[in-house]
Design a protein around this motif. Structure first.
Motif, PDB file in Angstrom:
ATOM      1  N   LEU A 220       4.206   5.660   8.002  1.00  0.00           N
ATOM      2  CA  LEU A 220       4.638   4.300   8.311  1.00  0.00           C
ATOM      3  C   LEU A 220       3.496   3.427   8.814  1.00  0.00           C
ATOM      4  O   LEU A 220       3.335   2.286   8.374  1.00  0.00           O
ATOM      5  CB  LEU A 220       5.758   4.324   9.348  1.00  0.00           C
ATOM      6  CG  LEU A 220       6.283   2.953   9.769  1.00  0.00           C
ATOM      7  CD1 LEU A 220       6.859   2.208   8.583  1.00  0.00           C
ATOM      8  CD2 LEU A 220       7.330   3.086  10.863  1.00  0.00           C
ATOM      9  N   ALA A 221       2.695   3.943   9.740  1.00  0.00           N
ATOM     10  CA  ALA A 221       1.604   3.132  10.284  1.00  0.00           C
ATOM     11  C   ALA A 221       0.659   2.690   9.176  1.00  0.00           C
ATOM     12  O   ALA A 221       0.207   1.533   9.153  1.00  0.00           O
ATOM     13  CB  ALA A 221       0.851   3.918  11.354  1.00  0.00           C
ATOM     14  N   SER A 222       0.382   3.579   8.242  1.00  0.00           N
ATOM     15  CA  SER A 222      -0.500   3.220   7.130  1.00  0.00           C
ATOM     16  C   SER A 222       0.126   2.135   6.260  1.00  0.00           C
ATOM     17  O   SER A 222      -0.552   1.212   5.802  1.00  0.00           O
ATOM     18  CB  SER A 222      -0.811   4.453   6.281  1.00  0.00           C
ATOM     19  OG  SER A 222      -1.579   5.392   7.011  1.00  0.00           O
ATOM     20  N   ARG A 223       1.450   2.221   6.048  1.00  0.00           N
ATOM     21  CA  ARG A 223       2.109   1.213   5.234  1.00  0.00           C
ATOM     22  C   ARG A 223       2.084  -0.155   5.916  1.00  0.00           C
ATOM     23  O   ARG A 223       1.945  -1.190   5.257  1.00  0.00           O
ATOM     24  CB  ARG A 223       3.547   1.618   4.927  1.00  0.00           C
ATOM     25  CG  ARG A 223       3.672   2.831   4.014  1.00  0.00           C
ATOM     26  CD  ARG A 223       4.963   2.793   3.207  1.00  0.00           C
ATOM     27  NE  ARG A 223       6.124   2.520   4.041  1.00  0.00           N
ATOM     28  CZ  ARG A 223       6.817   3.448   4.693  1.00  0.00           C
ATOM     29  NH1 ARG A 223       6.435   4.710   4.634  1.00  0.00           N
ATOM     30  NH2 ARG A 223       7.882   3.122   5.400  1.00  0.00           N
ATOM     31  N   LEU A 224       2.247  -0.158   7.236  1.00  0.00           N
ATOM     32  CA  LEU A 224       2.176  -1.425   7.959  1.00  0.00           C
ATOM     33  C   LEU A 224       0.800  -2.054   7.814  1.00  0.00           C
ATOM     34  O   LEU A 224       0.678  -3.270   7.608  1.00  0.00           O
ATOM     35  CB  LEU A 224       2.506  -1.199   9.435  1.00  0.00           C
ATOM     36  CG  LEU A 224       3.988  -0.993   9.763  1.00  0.00           C
ATOM     37  CD1 LEU A 224       4.147  -0.501  11.196  1.00  0.00           C
ATOM     38  CD2 LEU A 224       4.768  -2.281   9.569  1.00  0.00           C
ATOM     39  N   LEU A 225      -0.236  -1.239   7.913  1.00  0.00           N
ATOM     40  CA  LEU A 225      -1.588  -1.777   7.764  1.00  0.00           C
ATOM     41  C   LEU A 225      -1.857  -2.191   6.325  1.00  0.00           C
ATOM     42  O   LEU A 225      -2.567  -3.158   6.072  1.00  0.00           O
ATOM     43  CB  LEU A 225      -2.605  -0.750   8.253  1.00  0.00           C
ATOM     44  CG  LEU A 225      -2.528  -0.473   9.757  1.00  0.00           C
ATOM     45  CD1 LEU A 225      -3.474   0.643  10.136  1.00  0.00           C
ATOM     46  CD2 LEU A 225      -2.818  -1.718  10.566  1.00  0.00           C
ATOM     47  N   ASP A 226      -1.239  -1.469   5.365  1.00  0.00           N
ATOM     48  CA  ASP A 226      -1.357  -1.907   3.971  1.00  0.00           C
ATOM     49  C   ASP A 226      -0.711  -3.279   3.782  1.00  0.00           C
ATOM     50  O   ASP A 226      -1.197  -4.107   3.000  1.00  0.00           O
ATOM     51  CB  ASP A 226      -0.682  -0.893   3.042  1.00  0.00           C
ATOM     52  CG  ASP A 226      -1.474   0.407   2.922  1.00  0.00           C
ATOM     53  OD1 ASP A 226      -2.669   0.395   3.265  1.00  0.00           O
ATOM     54  OD2 ASP A 226      -0.887   1.416   2.502  1.00  0.00           O
ATOM     55  N   ALA A 227       0.387  -3.522   4.499  1.00  0.00           N
ATOM     56  CA  ALA A 227       1.044  -4.831   4.428  1.00  0.00           C
ATOM     57  C   ALA A 227       0.125  -5.917   4.958  1.00  0.00           C
ATOM     58  O   ALA A 227       0.085  -7.031   4.418  1.00  0.00           O
ATOM     59  CB  ALA A 227       2.351  -4.812   5.210  1.00  0.00           C
ATOM     60  N   VAL A 228      -0.629  -5.595   6.012  1.00  0.00           N
ATOM     61  CA  VAL A 228      -1.599  -6.563   6.529  1.00  0.00           C
ATOM     62  C   VAL A 228      -2.643  -6.875   5.462  1.00  0.00           C
ATOM     63  O   VAL A 228      -3.059  -8.028   5.289  1.00  0.00           O
ATOM     64  CB  VAL A 228      -2.257  -6.031   7.817  1.00  0.00           C
ATOM     65  CG1 VAL A 228      -3.406  -6.938   8.248  1.00  0.00           C
ATOM     66  CG2 VAL A 228      -1.223  -5.913   8.930  1.00  0.00           C
ATOM     67  N   HIS A 229      -3.065  -5.861   4.732  1.00  0.00           N
ATOM     68  CA  HIS A 229      -4.020  -6.082   3.647  1.00  0.00           C
ATOM     69  C   HIS A 229      -3.445  -7.051   2.616  1.00  0.00           C
ATOM     70  O   HIS A 229      -4.134  -7.946   2.119  1.00  0.00           O
ATOM     71  CB  HIS A 229      -4.364  -4.757   2.975  1.00  0.00           C
ATOM     72  CG  HIS A 229      -5.333  -3.924   3.738  1.00  0.00           C
ATOM     73  ND1 HIS A 229      -6.481  -3.417   3.184  1.00  0.00           N
ATOM     74  CD2 HIS A 229      -5.327  -3.508   5.025  1.00  0.00           C
ATOM     75  CE1 HIS A 229      -7.150  -2.716   4.093  1.00  0.00           C
ATOM     76  NE2 HIS A 229      -6.451  -2.760   5.219  1.00  0.00           N
ATOM     77  N   ARG A 230      -2.146  -6.891   2.284  1.00  0.00           N
ATOM     78  CA  ARG A 230      -1.524  -7.775   1.305  1.00  0.00           C
ATOM     79  C   ARG A 230      -1.443  -9.201   1.829  1.00  0.00           C
ATOM     80  O   ARG A 230      -1.640 -10.167   1.085  1.00  0.00           O
ATOM     81  CB  ARG A 230      -0.129  -7.261   0.938  1.00  0.00           C
ATOM     82  CG  ARG A 230      -0.129  -5.935   0.202  1.00  0.00           C
ATOM     83  CD  ARG A 230       1.196  -5.697  -0.503  1.00  0.00           C
ATOM     84  NE  ARG A 230       2.335  -5.738   0.400  1.00  0.00           N
ATOM     85  CZ  ARG A 230       2.771  -4.699   1.115  1.00  0.00           C
ATOM     86  NH1 ARG A 230       2.131  -3.528   1.027  1.00  0.00           N
ATOM     87  NH2 ARG A 230       3.821  -4.808   1.898  1.00  0.00           N
ATOM     88  N   VAL A 231      -1.127  -9.339   3.098  1.00  0.00           N
ATOM     89  CA  VAL A 231      -1.071 -10.659   3.715  1.00  0.00           C
ATOM     90  C   VAL A 231      -2.418 -11.357   3.579  1.00  0.00           C
ATOM     91  O   VAL A 231      -2.503 -12.574   3.349  1.00  0.00           O
ATOM     92  CB  VAL A 231      -0.665 -10.553   5.199  1.00  0.00           C
ATOM     93  CG1 VAL A 231      -0.892 -11.873   5.929  1.00  0.00           C
ATOM     94  CG2 VAL A 231       0.790 -10.126   5.318  1.00  0.00           C
ATOM     95  N   LEU A 264      -2.542   1.275  18.361  1.00  0.00           N
ATOM     96  CA  LEU A 264      -2.795   1.985  17.110  1.00  0.00           C
ATOM     97  C   LEU A 264      -3.992   1.421  16.361  1.00  0.00           C
ATOM     98  O   LEU A 264      -4.771   2.168  15.780  1.00  0.00           O
ATOM     99  CB  LEU A 264      -1.561   1.911  16.203  1.00  0.00           C
ATOM    100  CG  LEU A 264      -0.288   2.606  16.693  1.00  0.00           C
ATOM    101  CD1 LEU A 264       0.826   2.421  15.656  1.00  0.00           C
ATOM    102  CD2 LEU A 264      -0.536   4.090  16.943  1.00  0.00           C
ATOM    103  N   ALA A 265      -4.119   0.098  16.341  1.00  0.00           N
ATOM    104  CA  ALA A 265      -5.177  -0.502  15.528  1.00  0.00           C
ATOM    105  C   ALA A 265      -5.363  -1.957  15.911  1.00  0.00           C
ATOM    106  O   ALA A 265      -4.489  -2.569  16.534  1.00  0.00           O
ATOM    107  CB  ALA A 265      -4.830  -0.399  14.042  1.00  0.00           C
ATOM    108  N   VAL A 266      -6.503  -2.525  15.525  1.00  0.00           N
ATOM    109  CA  VAL A 266      -6.707  -3.967  15.546  1.00  0.00           C
ATOM    110  C   VAL A 266      -7.099  -4.406  14.145  1.00  0.00           C
ATOM    111  O   VAL A 266      -7.663  -3.628  13.356  1.00  0.00           O
ATOM    112  CB  VAL A 266      -7.782  -4.415  16.563  1.00  0.00           C
ATOM    113  CG1 VAL A 266      -7.337  -4.133  17.985  1.00  0.00           C
ATOM    114  CG2 VAL A 266      -9.126  -3.781  16.265  1.00  0.00           C
ATOM    115  N   VAL A 267      -6.768  -5.652  13.843  1.00  0.00           N
ATOM    116  CA  VAL A 267      -7.127  -6.277  12.583  1.00  0.00           C
ATOM    117  C   VAL A 267      -8.112  -7.392  12.900  1.00  0.00           C
ATOM    118  O   VAL A 267      -7.821  -8.271  13.710  1.00  0.00           O
ATOM    119  CB  VAL A 267      -5.882  -6.852  11.882  1.00  0.00           C
ATOM    120  CG1 VAL A 267      -6.279  -7.520  10.571  1.00  0.00           C
ATOM    121  CG2 VAL A 267      -4.844  -5.758  11.645  1.00  0.00           C
ATOM    122  N   VAL A 268      -9.281  -7.365  12.285  1.00  0.00           N
ATOM    123  CA  VAL A 268     -10.319  -8.367  12.529  1.00  0.00           C
ATOM    124  C   VAL A 268     -10.639  -9.038  11.205  1.00  0.00           C
ATOM    125  O   VAL A 268     -11.128  -8.390  10.275  1.00  0.00           O
ATOM    126  CB  VAL A 268     -11.591  -7.729  13.122  1.00  0.00           C
ATOM    127  CG1 VAL A 268     -12.597  -8.804  13.504  1.00  0.00           C
ATOM    128  CG2 VAL A 268     -11.262  -6.849  14.317  1.00  0.00           C
TER     129      VAL A 268
END
Length: 364
Positions: A220-231, A264-268
């Motif tokens: 799930l965590a990977s899918r959420l971050l993949d969604a950020v990539h799509r955004v 879990l992570a940050v997005v920069v």
């Protein structure tokens, strides 16, 4: 200031609003009082019983307007509903701050029957040459857990059916000022803001999603971050924080303590990534990084708070603030993530959001 019908008492510069309701909503009347009190330098103190809860929208509004939530104990005591810290009286919320910092009072209860949740706080800059579409990021994230917003509004109850186009029109109508709106659905709640900065729309979102318990969905965590990539294909993320936490299934905020969350992570985003200090060891210890969008980074943490704080030490805060132009991104702890922690978590969260730390809550 003209006497507002919700005011029950005035103690110095504190305005006391009492509520016997089991759930306190951000009504239009309460929203107007919070706004007017903040503009006049007054502190609103919402005073409830210990069994009461507030909605995520009201929790956000209390933080934005530097208002307090005081809970009456059965023995006549008073404590902060968000942190559980004992208060000597209403004046404490003016003198010490709207959220009291320190160890919780002995009677502050622990949460029961909590569920696993993910909180995501994200600032976005919309590309100048593309149509502005507020809420698209929220929909992309919600799709990863099989839920979506059902209703939205600017005050409660949230009765307007979710429509991304209508949400966007509201934000445009409020421009260039900051627009704030709220959304909810099954296992989902969020706050959204938007404002204009040098002709660019800066959007923030602070979302909480209920997710399966540990082990039920390890990807799930990977899918959420993949969604950020799509955004990132449509808008430009500036900075974001992803946390795992415990909260109540109905997303209401109760005067109880939950176990410590875990970053879990940050997005920069690409522009913000230019402000990172990459001297010495890179990536920082206990982190792994992946790229997106021609220079953006997703930084995952191996051991939570230590890794997050080590990463925050690499950020040029002043230049980051120029990118978001004072965007009122909720700290993760505004949505229940950072209540009463040691190890500098309040300072870390304040730095994430430009130094506006409004304390933790320990409630969902």
């Amino acid at each position: 200031m003209v006497r507002h019908p919700l005011i029950d008492d005035v103690v110095g510069t504190a305005i006391v609003v009492r509520s016997a309701s089991p759930v306190v909503w951000l009504t239009e009347s309460l929203a107007s009082l919070l706004r007017r009190a903040s503009e006049s330098g007054r502190t609103v103190v919402l005073r409830t019983g210990r069994e009461a809860s507030v909605t995520p929208a009201l929790r956000h509004a209390l933080g934005v307007h530097h208002a307090a939530w005081a809970v009456d104990g059965p023995d006549g005591s008073l404590r902060d509903g968000r942190t559980g810290v004992a208060a000597a009286g209403i004046e404490d919320f003016v003198r010490r701050g709207p959220e009291l910092v320190g160890p919780p009072a002995p009677g502050h209860p622990a949460a029961t029957h909590s569920v696993r949740q993910i909180s995501i706080d994200l600032t976005l800059r919309h590309h100048a040459d593309r149509a502005v579409d507020i809420g698209a990021a929220i929909e992309a994230l919600c799709e990863t857990v099989g839920t979506c917003p059902t209703h939205w509004g600017t005050s409660e109850p949230l009765t307007v059916p979710w429509d991304r186009w209508v949400v966007t029109q509201y934000a445009k109508h409020e421009a260039p000022d900051v627009s704030t709106s709220y959304a909810h659905g099954d296992g989902f709640s969020a706050t959204m803001t938007a404002h204009l900065l040098d002709g660019v729309v800066v959007e923030t979102m602070s979302a909480v999603l209920t997710i399966p318990e540990d082990g039920a969905d390890p990807a799930l965590a990977s899918r959420l971050l993949d969604a950020v990539h799509r955004v990132a294909d449509e808008v430009e993320p500036v900075f974001g924080v992803v946390m795992q936490r415990r909260g109540d299934a109905d997303h209401l905020v109760r005067a109880v303590a939950h176990e410590e969350p875990s970053p879990l992570a940050v997005v920069v985003g690409p522009e913000a990534a230019e402000f990172l200090d990459r001297d010495g060891e890179w990536p920082p210890a206990r982190t792994t990084t992946s790229g997106f969008g021609g220079g953006g980074l997703v930084v995952r943490f191996d051991d939570g708070w230590e890794a997050l704080e080590a990463f925050l030490d690499r950020i040029d805060e002043d230049r980051f603030l120029q990118l978001v132009g004072g965007a009122p991104l909720d700290p993760a702890h505004d949505e229940g993530a950072l209540d009463g922690h040691d190890r500098g978590s309040h300072a870390a969260a304040g730095r994430i959001t430009g130094g506006r730390s409004t304390g933790g809550q320990g409630a969902a």
